[in-house]
Design a protein around this motif. Structure first.
Motif, PDB file in Angstrom:
ATOM      1  N   ASP A 236      -2.887  -9.482 -17.941  1.00  0.00           N
ATOM      2  CA  ASP A 236      -2.195  -9.781 -19.197  1.00  0.00           C
ATOM      3  C   ASP A 236      -0.998  -8.871 -19.346  1.00  0.00           C
ATOM      4  O   ASP A 236      -0.081  -9.131 -20.112  1.00  0.00           O
ATOM      5  CB  ASP A 236      -3.121  -9.537 -20.386  1.00  0.00           C
ATOM      6  N   ASP A 237      -1.068  -7.770 -18.621  1.00  0.00           N
ATOM      7  CA  ASP A 237      -0.063  -6.737 -18.781  1.00  0.00           C
ATOM      8  C   ASP A 237       0.484  -6.413 -17.395  1.00  0.00           C
ATOM      9  O   ASP A 237      -0.288  -6.279 -16.431  1.00  0.00           O
ATOM     10  CB  ASP A 237      -0.753  -5.506 -19.390  1.00  0.00           C
ATOM     11  N   THR A 238       1.780  -6.286 -17.297  1.00  0.00           N
ATOM     12  CA  THR A 238       2.365  -5.990 -15.998  1.00  0.00           C
ATOM     13  C   THR A 238       1.839  -4.668 -15.444  1.00  0.00           C
ATOM     14  O   THR A 238       1.702  -4.501 -14.237  1.00  0.00           O
ATOM     15  CB  THR A 238       3.898  -5.914 -16.083  1.00  0.00           C
ATOM     16  N   LYS A 239       1.522  -3.746 -16.345  1.00  0.00           N
ATOM     17  CA  LYS A 239       1.028  -2.439 -15.898  1.00  0.00           C
ATOM     18  C   LYS A 239      -0.275  -2.581 -15.107  1.00  0.00           C
ATOM     19  O   LYS A 239      -0.491  -1.900 -14.109  1.00  0.00           O
ATOM     20  CB  LYS A 239       0.788  -1.526 -17.106  1.00  0.00           C
ATOM     21  N   ASP A 240      -1.148  -3.475 -15.602  1.00  0.00           N
ATOM     22  CA  ASP A 240      -2.423  -3.678 -14.919  1.00  0.00           C
ATOM     23  C   ASP A 240      -2.193  -4.173 -13.498  1.00  0.00           C
ATOM     24  O   ASP A 240      -2.786  -3.679 -12.533  1.00  0.00           O
ATOM     25  CB  ASP A 240      -3.276  -4.711 -15.674  1.00  0.00           C
ATOM     26  N   ALA A 241      -1.308  -5.157 -13.384  1.00  0.00           N
ATOM     27  CA  ALA A 241      -1.030  -5.714 -12.071  1.00  0.00           C
ATOM     28  C   ALA A 241      -0.474  -4.643 -11.146  1.00  0.00           C
ATOM     29  O   ALA A 241      -0.866  -4.524  -9.982  1.00  0.00           O
ATOM     30  CB  ALA A 241      -0.035  -6.864 -12.207  1.00  0.00           C
ATOM     31  N   GLU A 242       0.443  -3.833 -11.679  1.00  0.00           N
ATOM     32  CA  GLU A 242       1.070  -2.810 -10.845  1.00  0.00           C
ATOM     33  C   GLU A 242       0.064  -1.765 -10.400  1.00  0.00           C
ATOM     34  O   GLU A 242       0.055  -1.329  -9.249  1.00  0.00           O
ATOM     35  CB  GLU A 242       2.226  -2.163 -11.627  1.00  0.00           C
ATOM     36  N   MET A 243      -0.837  -1.420 -11.319  1.00  0.00           N
ATOM     37  CA  MET A 243      -1.799  -0.387 -10.958  1.00  0.00           C
ATOM     38  C   MET A 243      -2.757  -0.875  -9.872  1.00  0.00           C
ATOM     39  O   MET A 243      -3.024  -0.166  -8.901  1.00  0.00           O
ATOM     40  CB  MET A 243      -2.575   0.027 -12.197  1.00  0.00           C
ATOM     41  N   LEU A 244      -3.232  -2.093 -10.030  1.00  0.00           N
ATOM     42  CA  LEU A 244      -4.135  -2.638  -9.015  1.00  0.00           C
ATOM     43  C   LEU A 244      -3.435  -2.694  -7.665  1.00  0.00           C
ATOM     44  O   LEU A 244      -3.994  -2.319  -6.634  1.00  0.00           O
ATOM     45  CB  LEU A 244      -4.587  -4.039  -9.398  1.00  0.00           C
ATOM     46  N   ALA A 245      -2.192  -3.157  -7.673  1.00  0.00           N
ATOM     47  CA  ALA A 245      -1.457  -3.286  -6.426  1.00  0.00           C
ATOM     48  C   ALA A 245      -1.338  -1.926  -5.740  1.00  0.00           C
ATOM     49  O   ALA A 245      -1.541  -1.801  -4.535  1.00  0.00           O
ATOM     50  CB  ALA A 245      -0.076  -3.870  -6.699  1.00  0.00           C
ATOM     51  N   GLU A 246      -1.034  -0.917  -6.534  1.00  0.00           N
ATOM     52  CA  GLU A 246      -0.892   0.408  -5.939  1.00  0.00           C
ATOM     53  C   GLU A 246      -2.198   0.902  -5.341  1.00  0.00           C
ATOM     54  O   GLU A 246      -2.212   1.608  -4.340  1.00  0.00           O
ATOM     55  CB  GLU A 246      -0.376   1.397  -6.997  1.00  0.00           C
ATOM     56  N   ARG A 247      -3.292   0.487  -5.950  1.00  0.00           N
ATOM     57  CA  ARG A 247      -4.581   0.946  -5.426  1.00  0.00           C
ATOM     58  C   ARG A 247      -4.971   0.264  -4.118  1.00  0.00           C
ATOM     59  O   ARG A 247      -5.718   0.826  -3.328  1.00  0.00           O
ATOM     60  CB  ARG A 247      -5.680   0.736  -6.468  1.00  0.00           C
ATOM     61  N   ILE A 248      -4.541  -0.953  -3.925  1.00  0.00           N
ATOM     62  CA  ILE A 248      -5.006  -1.654  -2.720  1.00  0.00           C
ATOM     63  C   ILE A 248      -3.996  -1.644  -1.587  1.00  0.00           C
ATOM     64  O   ILE A 248      -4.311  -2.019  -0.465  1.00  0.00           O
ATOM     65  CB  ILE A 248      -5.411  -3.116  -3.012  1.00  0.00           C
ATOM     66  N   ILE A 249      -2.793  -1.189  -1.854  1.00  0.00           N
ATOM     67  CA  ILE A 249      -1.726  -1.350  -0.860  1.00  0.00           C
ATOM     68  C   ILE A 249      -2.091  -0.692   0.480  1.00  0.00           C
ATOM     69  O   ILE A 249      -1.779  -1.204   1.545  1.00  0.00           O
ATOM     70  CB  ILE A 249      -0.387  -0.822  -1.428  1.00  0.00           C
ATOM     71  N   ILE A 250      -2.842   0.395   0.412  1.00  0.00           N
ATOM     72  CA  ILE A 250      -3.190   1.120   1.629  1.00  0.00           C
ATOM     73  C   ILE A 250      -4.168   0.322   2.506  1.00  0.00           C
ATOM     74  O   ILE A 250      -4.243   0.535   3.709  1.00  0.00           O
ATOM     75  CB  ILE A 250      -3.756   2.519   1.275  1.00  0.00           C
ATOM     76  N   GLN A 251      -4.852  -0.646   1.914  1.00  0.00           N
ATOM     77  CA  GLN A 251      -5.794  -1.443   2.719  1.00  0.00           C
ATOM     78  C   GLN A 251      -5.084  -2.223   3.821  1.00  0.00           C
ATOM     79  O   GLN A 251      -5.725  -2.720   4.736  1.00  0.00           O
ATOM     80  CB  GLN A 251      -6.572  -2.419   1.839  1.00  0.00           C
ATOM     81  N   MET A 252      -3.767  -2.344   3.706  1.00  0.00           N
ATOM     82  CA  MET A 252      -3.034  -3.052   4.760  1.00  0.00           C
ATOM     83  C   MET A 252      -3.076  -2.283   6.076  1.00  0.00           C
ATOM     84  O   MET A 252      -2.699  -2.805   7.114  1.00  0.00           O
ATOM     85  CB  MET A 252      -1.578  -3.274   4.339  1.00  0.00           C
ATOM     86  N   GLN A 253      -3.534  -1.031   6.015  1.00  0.00           N
ATOM     87  CA  GLN A 253      -3.623  -0.224   7.234  1.00  0.00           C
ATOM     88  C   GLN A 253      -4.969  -0.405   7.924  1.00  0.00           C
ATOM     89  O   GLN A 253      -5.281   0.284   8.873  1.00  0.00           O
ATOM     90  CB  GLN A 253      -3.434   1.247   6.860  1.00  0.00           C
ATOM     91  N   HIS A 254      -5.798  -1.286   7.419  1.00  0.00           N
ATOM     92  CA  HIS A 254      -7.141  -1.452   7.974  1.00  0.00           C
ATOM     93  C   HIS A 254      -7.087  -2.138   9.336  1.00  0.00           C
ATOM     94  O   HIS A 254      -6.204  -2.935   9.614  1.00  0.00           O
ATOM     95  CB  HIS A 254      -7.990  -2.281   7.004  1.00  0.00           C
ATOM     96  N   ALA A 255      -8.067  -1.818  10.185  1.00  0.00           N
ATOM     97  CA  ALA A 255      -8.077  -2.374  11.535  1.00  0.00           C
ATOM     98  C   ALA A 255      -8.429  -3.858  11.547  1.00  0.00           C
ATOM     99  O   ALA A 255      -8.081  -4.578  12.478  1.00  0.00           O
ATOM    100  CB  ALA A 255      -9.061  -1.603  12.404  1.00  0.00           C
ATOM    101  N   ASN A 256      -9.140  -4.319  10.542  1.00  0.00           N
ATOM    102  CA  ASN A 256      -9.565  -5.712  10.529  1.00  0.00           C
ATOM    103  C   ASN A 256      -8.461  -6.578   9.925  1.00  0.00           C
ATOM    104  O   ASN A 256      -8.073  -6.392   8.776  1.00  0.00           O
ATOM    105  CB  ASN A 256     -10.859  -5.804   9.704  1.00  0.00           C
ATOM    106  N   SER A 257      -7.980  -7.532  10.694  1.00  0.00           N
ATOM    107  CA  SER A 257      -6.816  -8.304  10.233  1.00  0.00           C
ATOM    108  C   SER A 257      -7.149  -9.157   9.019  1.00  0.00           C
ATOM    109  O   SER A 257      -6.269  -9.496   8.234  1.00  0.00           O
ATOM    110  CB  SER A 257      -6.290  -9.183  11.351  1.00  0.00           C
ATOM    111  N   ALA A 258      -8.419  -9.506   8.857  1.00  0.00           N
ATOM    112  CA  ALA A 258      -8.785 -10.298   7.683  1.00  0.00           C
ATOM    113  C   ALA A 258      -8.663  -9.445   6.423  1.00  0.00           C
ATOM    114  O   ALA A 258      -8.265  -9.939   5.368  1.00  0.00           O
ATOM    115  CB  ALA A 258     -10.197 -10.841   7.828  1.00  0.00           C
TER     116      ALA A 258
END
Lengths: 758, 424
Positions: A236-258
């Motif tokens: 509902d709030d752009t802040k929420d979206a931004e915070m979640l995104a910042e928390r998961i962005i590092i998962q792109m470094q995971h070895a599993n491509s899925a």
């Protein structure tokens, strides 16, 4: 590393023999080796597809043995045949119940797991009580197994699962201290929520955050389930979206491509709800390298990544903008990778890298796979149209290719050359003589039609145009409709250019007579009549109409509609993203997704919003009492269920088909109302039609997922495609929307003339 | 989610079959056999017919197949197939028809454990091995306690490690293995050069060791931080489940509790400052339609103390070649008609040296119009103690509460197989 020696048991056997062997094993079977061997033989026969169900009672007898290995084999037997033996299944229930209360957690889990695999009422009945205990078991392994069992129960008997309060219990597991339990509960709830006939599963910010805490500790698969569920959180709030995104962005470094692709899916989703330009740019920049890294995984995963990249770069053009080189094909890439890379190369091509891309394409044009070569040649032409400064060198390379005289290369080159003429009028007509030299090589309708168009269009510059046409018309009646249409238009053009030529006069007369008298195809006949009258009434005006200056074509129509892209990207990493189709259009019962409009949704995304109307009307949330991650001020976003919906859902379930069709029509209207530019392209109701058109409408594209899909039982999909194909083939000009324009124009002019004349 | 899991042999016979959801019947196996196994021109690893999608991965003439009925997460399905294959490798070595048949009961046990109702479950090899064993287990009261230890581990935060690991000698081996992909134009321009690196670790460490891993000082992991000229730049890196990603994100340190035994700690990719260990100079002239002459020079481009081994240079010849005469000062060169190549094998080559092959191919006359496609020259090699990216392991620290001494070994290997190509 111990090698098993069971291959010798892997052969067909008879029921009688096995029964006798099992009987013999009951006595004098030290360490149960005999029984084990017979059971292994039986399992092997199940694998081979031999019906072993007559041995039901005999196999069940073996449950008495304390060997875990034997128990597992018996359970496997039960999973295979339990459903077909509802009258005998009661024999094993006591044993199941005993195992559900075993001291060993592995056995407890095994028992509940096996029971839930046998979806018949007797077993389900016996299981429900056990399942309730297992969901609260002190051992996390049992709880995580039980969580999935709820999904199984729901699949078999949704009413029982809801009435038994299992959905609420599952919801409570979302805050379990054990990460694996949490992720399995998320997976089960997601499956139940996707069914569209009962419970809805939504997340609020609080729960989403809690899940993210479990994320770091989850197994890779668990991470996928948790990340995937974040689509159920609507910011509902752009802040929420931004915070979640910042928390998961590092998962792109995971070895599993899925994990990587699912993370990217969520990031792309959340970006629709952000207004912090800097963060969006940052995320886009971070997204490129992990995508490229997937390209060093196995070819199958690479394929998934490539198909997704093709979508992502259309929506977020900054991603991979400078990385066209990584998509250059390796000599030994499987063909499906080469074709997927080719499309991406075309899309990333621009002035700065056009030279490199062209050099690559030239290289591919000399390879052996015909399909690949054709697409490479076609891409050269498309490149010329897309990147103006590269047009000269592209034409040069097409000419070189035409010189090879390899039939399919020449045909493909001619097809694209026609488009280049339209894109750059008055620049490259000098090469027409070279094209004409290869007339004899053309045997495919599309290439032939393209060549005929060129001859007709530039008949005034080709000295022997009438001779060429005369040759071509020779086999008029045997040609395909596409070629016949081209011949008709070209002969009219020829006549207008060279009205003094006797050959041209005879020719046009001959063709018009054929089309109006001998041809059954209404398109062709109608056009024949139209030309005939035009010429009869006033040849001069006819000339103006037929040779009207054509609007230059562009590559704008290549791009997919933005709203459709947003919607499709909600399926990143899934089958839908591979076929570039929304899953509900080709998979029965698949849940459609759309962006939900909230105050946080950014302006453009909102304007482009494509609405999926579900067969079921939106239901009123019902509050569920009991403990759980409910937040008082945001109740409506917690997992809710509605009892009434179960009934309506089931009722609607049967008549799904007609509903779906209506939905699609509505969708079309919706789009028109929203953006005026769609209106022009009424021809392409399907928002993805343009993308597929990038490489032409070749029927023989084997890897093209759509061709596989079209074998599907979704008739309306097929019909729609066919309608479209017909529409495309009726035109003489390549660019669909424009063609429609000129056509309409000429009809209007025709009406005017006939009014004047009559 | 995965509705059914099969393994087929080359003939299309089912050698493992497990239905995971009630929406499919076993007869679906026949559809796959007809559509894929007996189809000579399969052009996609995914085939969708109606609502049913078939995902397949090939390994040693076997088809590992997952079938779904919904909009499955395709990347996950393939990753699951890969994982299944690597688990099988770890349990019984090779994955082929023979070994699958020899271990089919074990495979069923494994499948039951690693996927439930089509949802992949914990599949850490180390943990699986603690409770799915090849020898028989008796289910008794004593086993129960042991089991709860296992289940806690299998579902816990460090699901990849047992707590009771003990070694007399604590050792850790680190292998940095880099595969160089090269595509070079006929004129010697590098069209594409990148390094696909993997850091493999074999940890034989007691207790719960906390490890910290350090690479080059001048290491740039985010391309946007560019600036240092000679720095080792990694375009991207991916880590094993055990590495704390949050910590890496904030402080760039790689810290983790390793699984016991062998695992891949990290993989990375580098495209800048790639040092190509082998240079190839090729002159190929077509002499009319009767022959082709070749002069191919191989140069090793690294320290003379190191050497390249197992060099295999594959030089393509036209399809209508009848015979090739080769002259080489080093190694053996042979024309292989079945593959239309000259294979030149060199056992060993010192750094900073070069060798030249000269050859002449005789052609028969042909009617085909198509010109020779001139496929690229392909070079396979291995160079020990050399990294093409320049990556170096600076330290590996092991902290454990009993503070034992541990020995660490590091090896480097740069290789190419099938992807080091020079166009003609």
């Amino acid at each position: 590393m111990s090698q098993g020696q069971d291959a010798k048991l892997f052969q067909r056997g008879k029921i009688q023999e096995f029964r006798a062997e099992l009987l013999a094993a009951e006595s004098k079977d030290k360490k149960f080796t005999k029984r084990k061997t017979v059971l292994k033989k039986i399992v092997a026969n199940i694998t081979m597809g031999n019906d072993m169900s007559p041995l039901f009672t005999d196999v069940v007898q073996c449950l008495g043995t304390p060997l875990l290995e034997i128990k597992k084999m018996v359970y496997l037997f039960l999973v295979s045949y339990g459903r077909s033996k509802p009258d005998q299944i009661h024999l094993v229930i006591p044993s199941f119940l005993q195992d559900c209360n075993d001291r060993n957690p592995v056995i407890r889990a095994l028992a509940i797991r096996t029971m839930s695999y046998i979806p018949i009422p007797v077993v389900t009945e016996a299981m429900t009580d056990q399942l309730r205990h297992c969901l609260k078991d002190k051992d996390p392994y049992v709880r995580k197994t039980a969580a999935i069992c709820v999904a199984k129960l729901y699949a078999t008997d949704p009413k029982k699962a809801e009435r038994g309060g299992f959905v609420e219990m599952l919801r409570d597991l979302l805050v379990d201290p054990n990460p694996t339990v949490v992720s399995n509960a998320v997976a089960a709830l997601s499956e139940i929520g996707d069914r569209n006939d009962g419970v809805t599963f939504k997340l609020n910010f609080h729960v989403a955050n809690k899940l993210l805490t479990a994320l770091g500790e989850s197994s890779e698969w668990g991470q996928i389930y948790i990340l995937d569920s974040l689509l159920r959180f609507v910011p509902d709030d752009t802040k929420d979206a931004e915070m979640l995104a910042e928390r998961i962005i590092i998962q792109m470094q995971h070895a599993n491509s899925a994990v990587v692709l699912t993370t990217i899916k969520i990031l792309l989703y959340l970006m629709n709800y952000m207004d912090n330009r800097k963060l969006v740019d940052h995320i886009c920049k971070k997204m490129g390298p992990p995508l490229v890294t997937i390209l060093s995984s196995g070819p199958e995963v690479q394929y998934v990544a490539l198909r997704n990249i093709l979508l992502i770069i259309q929506r977020r053009p900054t991603v991979l903008r400078n990385d066209v080189k990584v998509f250059f094909c390796k000599y030994n890439d499987p063909i499906y990778l080469k074709l997927a890379k080719l499309e991406i190369m075309y899309r990333l091509a621009r002035e700065e890298n056009a030279r490199e891309v062209l050099a690559e394409l030239e290289e591919y044009a000399s390879e052996v796979d015909i399909d690949f070569v054709r697409k490479a040649v076609r891409s050269i032409g498309r490149l010329a149209i897309k990147v103006k400064p590269a047009a000269d060198s592209c034409i040069q390379s097409l000419l070189k290719l035409i010189e090879t005289k390899v039939t399919y290369v020449v045909q493909e080159a001619i097809i694209v050359t026609k488009d280049i003429f339209r894109r750059y009028p008055g620049q490259y007509e000098g090469i027409i003589p070279t094209l004409c030299e290869n007339l004899d090589l053309l045997d495919e309708p599309e290439a032939k039609a393209a060549m005929i168009w060129i001859i007709g269009q530039f008949a005034n510059r080709i000295d022997n145009a009438d001779e060429l046409m005369d040759d071509l018309v020779y086999s008029f009646l045997e040609e395909s409709t596409e070629v016949q249409l081209a011949l008709l238009t070209a002969s009219v053009k020829l006549f207008i250019y060279k009205s003094s030529s006797e050959t041209a006069k005879q020719l046009v007369h001959k063709v018009l007579k054929w089309t109006t008298e001998e041809i059954d195809n209404p398109d062709l006949r109608d056009r024949g009549f139209m030309y005939w009258r035009l010429l009869a009434i006033n040849p001069a005006v006819a000339g103006e109409i037929v040779l009207v200056e054509k609007p230059a074509i562009t590559t704008d129509s290549d791009r997919m509609d933005r709203g459709a892209l947003d919607q499709l990207l909600l399926h990143t990493g899934t089958l839908g993203s591979i076929y570039h189709k929304n899953p509900e259009t080709f998979i029965r019962g698949a849940a459609g997704r759309q962006l939900i409009d909230t105050p946080a949704l950014n302006q453009t995304s909102r304007q482009m919003l494509v609405i999926v109307t579900h067969p079921n009307a939106p239901r009123a949330p019902v509050k569920v009492s009991g403990p759980g991650p409910l937040e008082p001020h945001r109740e409506k976003q917690a997992p809710v269920r509605s009892d009434t919906m179960v009934e309506t859902g089931n009722l609607l379930g049967e008549g799904n088909e007609p509903n779906v069709i209506e939905d699609e029509e509505e969708e079309g209207e919706e789009e028109e109302a929203l953006s005026p530019h769609v209106k022009l392209e009424q021809v392409s109701q399907d928002p993805y039609a343009d993308l597929d058109g990038v490489f032409g409408s070749h029927g023989d594209q084997v890897d093209e997922p759509q061709s596989a899909v079209s074998q599907a039982s979704i008739e309306d999909e097929l019909e729609r495609a066919q309608r479209q194909r017909q529409q495309t083939s009726t035109g003489s000009e390549p660019a669909k929307p424009k063609r429609n324009g000129t056509f309409r124009q000429s009809i209007a002019a025709f009406n005017q003339i006939s009014q004047l004349g009559l | 989610m995965i509705s059914a899991f099969f393994i087929f042999n080359q003939k299309g016979e089912v050698i493992i079959s497990r239905l995971l959801r009630p929406d499919l019947k076993r007869s679906i196996a026949d559809v796959f056999r007809i559509q894929v196994v007996s189809n000579s021109d399969v052009r996609s690893p995914i085939i969708t017919l109606g609502s049913t999608s078939f995902f397949h991965v090939r390994v040693n003439n076997l088809y590992v197949v997952a079938i779904t009925k919904n909009n499955a997460n395709a990347a996950m399905v393939f990753e699951f197939c890969y994982r299944f294959i690597s688990i099988c490798k770890s349990y019984f070595g090779k994955v082929d028809e023979e070994s699958v048949k020899n271990n089919f009961v074990l495979i069923y046990e494994l499948i039951d454990e690693i996927v439930d109702f089509g949802y992949p479950q914990n599949s850490e090899i180390d943990t699986l091995k603690t409770f799915i064993m090849t020898e028989s287990i008796v289910s008794s009261a004593t086993a129960a306690e042991e089991s709860s230890k296992i289940t806690t581990q299998a579902t816990g935060a460090t699901s990849w490690r047992r707590t009771d690991v003990k070694y007399k000698k604590n050792e850790a081996f680190v292998d940095v293995v880099e595969t160089v992909n090269l595509s070079m134009s006929a004129k010697g321009n590098v069209l594409r050069a990148d390094v696909d690196g993997h850091i493999l670790m074999r940890a034989y460490l007691s207790g719960i060791p906390e490890c910290k891993f350090g690479l080059n000082d001048k290491l740039v992991i985010d391309k946007s931080e560019k600036g240092l000229g000679d720095a080792v730049e990694l375009d991207d890196c991916r880590f094993h489940q055990c590495v704390r990603l949050n910590e890496f994100d904030s402080t760039r340190t790689i810290s983790f509790i390793p699984p016991d035994g062998e695992f891949e700690l990290m993989s990375y990719r580098s495209t800048s400052n790639v040092k190509l260990p082998i240079k190839v100079l090729a002159t190929v002239n077509e002499i009319g339609t009767i022959g082709v002459s070749y002069i191919v020079t191989i140069k090793t481009n690294f320290d003379a103390k190191l050497s390249a081994s197992n060099l295999v240079v594959r030089i393509p010849t036209p399809l209508n070649t009848t015979n090739v005469e080769c002259k080489v000062p080093n190694g053996k060169a042979k024309y292989v008609p079945a593959e239309n190549v000259v294979v030149w094998k060199i056992q060993r080559m010192q750094g900073g040296s070069e060798v030249t092959l000269s050859a002449h191919a005789t052609l028969t006359s042909t009617t085909s119009k198509q010109v020779w496609a001139r496929p690229p020259i392909d070079v396979d090699f291995q160079v020990l103690m050399f990294t093409a990216s320049g990556l170096i392991v600076r330290f590996l620290k092991v902290f454990e509460k009993s503070s034992y001494q541990s020995v660490k070994w590091v090896r480097y290997l740069t290789k190419a197989s099938g992807s080091y190509q020079i166009r003609l």
